[in-house]
Scaffold this active site. Structure first.
Site, PDB file in Angstrom:
ATOM      1  N   HIS A   1     -26.506  14.055  29.647  1.00 49.79           N
ATOM      2  CA  HIS A   1     -26.821  14.305  28.230  1.00 49.79           C
ATOM      3  C   HIS A   1     -28.210  14.944  28.181  1.00 49.79           C
ATOM      4  CE1 HIS A   1     -26.599  14.103  24.019  1.00 49.79           C
ATOM      5  NE2 HIS A   1     -26.605  12.798  23.794  1.00 49.79           N
TER       6      HIS A   1
ATOM      7  N   ARG B   1     -34.632  15.052  18.705  1.00 48.25           N
ATOM      8  CA  ARG B   1     -33.455  15.816  19.137  1.00 48.25           C
ATOM      9  C   ARG B   1     -33.487  17.213  18.506  1.00 48.25           C
ATOM     10  NH1 ARG B   1     -28.709  13.492  20.820  1.00 48.25           N
ATOM     11  NH2 ARG B   1     -28.106  15.680  21.088  1.00 48.25           N
TER      12      ARG B   1
ATOM     13  N   CYS C   1     -30.988   5.944  22.702  1.00 50.27           N
ATOM     14  CA  CYS C   1     -30.508   7.257  22.256  1.00 50.27           C
ATOM     15  C   CYS C   1     -29.731   7.173  20.952  1.00 50.27           C
ATOM     16  CB  CYS C   1     -29.650   7.887  23.347  1.00 50.27           C
ATOM     17  SG  CYS C   1     -28.244   6.856  23.825  1.00 50.27           S
TER      18      CYS C   1
ATOM     19  N   GLN D   1     -30.447  15.064  25.020  1.00 49.96           N
ATOM     20  CA  GLN D   1     -31.035  13.747  24.775  1.00 49.96           C
ATOM     21  C   GLN D   1     -32.254  13.546  25.681  1.00 49.96           C
ATOM     22  OE1 GLN D   1     -29.837  11.307  22.450  1.00 49.96           O
ATOM     23  NE2 GLN D   1     -31.906  10.630  22.888  1.00 49.96           N
TER      24      GLN D   1
ATOM     25  N   ARG E   1     -19.593  19.259  23.248  1.00 52.85           N
ATOM     26  CA  ARG E   1     -19.589  17.853  23.694  1.00 52.85           C
ATOM     27  C   ARG E   1     -18.202  17.570  24.260  1.00 52.85           C
ATOM     28  NH1 ARG E   1     -21.849  12.666  20.533  1.00 52.85           N
ATOM     29  NH2 ARG E   1     -23.676  13.513  21.585  1.00 52.85           N
TER      30      ARG E   1
ATOM     31  N   ASP F   1     -29.040   1.877  26.356  1.00 53.71           N
ATOM     32  CA  ASP F   1     -27.930   2.619  25.740  1.00 53.71           C
ATOM     33  C   ASP F   1     -26.741   1.649  25.661  1.00 53.71           C
ATOM     34  OD1 ASP F   1     -26.187   4.615  24.822  1.00 53.71           O
ATOM     35  OD2 ASP F   1     -25.957   5.580  26.780  1.00 53.71           O
TER      36      ASP F   1
HETATM   37  N1   CP Z   1     -27.623  10.287  20.739  1.00 54.53           N
HETATM   38  C1   CP Z   1     -26.566  11.057  20.396  1.00 54.53           C
HETATM   39  O1   CP Z   1     -26.176  12.008  21.091  1.00 54.53           O
HETATM   40  O2   CP Z   1     -25.993  10.699  19.211  1.00 54.53           O
HETATM   41  P1   CP Z   1     -24.602  11.249  18.630  1.00 54.53           P
HETATM   42  O3   CP Z   1     -23.530  10.745  19.551  1.00 54.53           O
HETATM   43  O4   CP Z   1     -24.504  10.677  17.258  1.00 54.53           O
HETATM   44  O5   CP Z   1     -24.634  12.753  18.629  1.00 54.53           O
HETATM   45  N1  NVA Z   2     -23.681   6.911  26.744  1.00 53.82           N
HETATM   46  C1  NVA Z   2     -23.298   7.154  25.375  1.00 53.82           C
HETATM   47  C2  NVA Z   2     -24.294   8.048  24.709  1.00 53.82           C
HETATM   48  C3  NVA Z   2     -24.004   8.380  23.278  1.00 53.82           C
HETATM   49  C4  NVA Z   2     -25.000   9.323  22.671  1.00 53.82           C
HETATM   50  C5  NVA Z   2     -21.910   7.759  25.330  1.00 53.82           C
HETATM   51  O1  NVA Z   2     -21.627   8.624  26.153  1.00 53.82           O
HETATM   52  O2  NVA Z   2     -21.119   7.351  24.490  1.00 53.82           O
END
Ligand code: CP
Ligand code: NVA
Length: 310
Positions: free
Chosen positions: A129, A291, A263, A132, A102, A223
């Site tokens: 993502h 997920r 999400c 997701q 990530r 989101d």
């Molecule tokens: N939706 C998602 O990716 O959640 P986290 O940021 O908690 O991993």
């Molecule tokens: N758009 C959000 C998604 C988190 C899962 C972010 O990037 O923080």
């Protein structure tokens, strides 16, 4: 296919195959019935940002498939400051059989994939993502049986999550509309790619500032208004995004059987009200569970040698 960096890298058949494999693994019941394609393998999970779902669903999913997972925190790694992405990728490839990362800049995940000799999975970048998106499509398919022709309105920032919905939805023949405040449209490049997928699949993609985009849809998705890394903008965004809050009045404009997705994590009272996220149409916790099933399919396919169902 070595890596999974974007849903746009999948063919429509691969996307359907992954969803089928995910559903198959989900229904494989107890541990003794479940295939163990990752036995003896290790997943390295590299995080430059916080996470609940991604970390836990990958770790538990890997264990369920017979493997092991290790968590590397933002502070430990210092991607790009303590060590380059290229060197991190080369080193982790000597210890681990698959890497999930990530990151902030999407270029970082591309660099990891370029220099890793093992598969690299994108666990969220500023650009997209895809894990997701896979879970989202699985959840929509669970609700309706099929994705083709289904209408989805994503309401909010044209961000990483919106981009993966555009890619995946268009590949699957859905009609995806991004309903966004002025100056928060999705990337033109993503729209262009998704338009290409949609013209082949019979789907369509649109971006609009008008809430009319929610009228009659099968899925309402939202989101956070400020993503990880945009905390400085959060206060300014609140005023700009307030008309785009997903509340009961907005959901009432969707189809009679519409479902609501998010999400997570949610900022309750901002982009979504308690009544909606806790309401009868909400599928957000099934979506969070999916997920794990979606990622188990990815791991089994990319790192476990399991073929996708034909
Ligand atoms: N939706 C998602 O990716 O959640 P986290 O940021 O908690 O991993
Ligand atoms: N758009 C959000 C998604 C988190 C899962 C972010 O990037 O923080």
């Amino acid at each position: 296919m070595k890596d999974f960096l974007s849903l746009a890298d999948l063919s429509p058949d691969q996307l359907r195959g992954l969803l089928d494999l995910a559903a198959g693994l989900r229904s494989s019941g107890t541990a003794s019935d479940r295939p163990q394609p990752l036995a003896g393998r290790t997943l390295a999970m590299l995080f430059a940002k916080p996470s609940l779902r991604t970390r836990v669903s990958f770790e538990v999913g890997m264990r369920r498939l017979g493997g092991d997972a290790l968590y590397l925190s933002p502070a430990e790694i210092g991607l790009g400051s303590r060590e380059s992405a290229a060197d991190i990728a080369r080193v982790l490839s000597r210890y681990a059989d698959v890497i999930m990362a990530r990151v902030f800049a999407h270029a970082d995940i591309e660099e990891l994939a370029r220099f890793a000799s093992v598969p690299v999975i994108n666990g969220l970048s500023d650009h997209n993502h895809p894990c997701q998106g896979l879970a989202d499509l699985l959840t929509i398919r669970d609700a309706y049986g099929d994705l083709t022709g289904r209408r989805l309105a994503y309401v909010g920032d044209g961000n990483n999550v919106a981009h993966s919905l555009l890619h995946g939805g268009a590949l699957a023949g859905m009609h995806v509309t991004i309903v966004h405040p002025e100056n928060h449209a999705p990337s033109a490049a993503v729209m262009h790619t998704a338009e290409g997928f949609a013209s082949a699949s019979g789907g369509s993609v649109h971006a609009t500032t008008s809430l009319d985009g929610v009228d009659g849809v099968d899925v309402v998705y939202t989101d956070v208004w400020a993503s990880m890394g945009q905390e400085d903008e959060a206060a300014a965004r609140k005023a700009r995004f307030a008309p785009y809050r997903v509340d009961e009045a907005l959901v009432a404009r969707a189809g009679a059987d519409a479902i609501v997705l998010h999400c997570l994590p949610a900022h309750r009272g901002d982009e979504i009200t308690d009544a909606v996220i806790d309401g009868l149409r909400s599928r957000v916790f099934d979506q969070a569970e999916n997920r794990m099933h979606a990622q188990m399919a990815l791991l089994a396919w990319l790192a476990g040698g399991m073929p996708l169902p034909a």
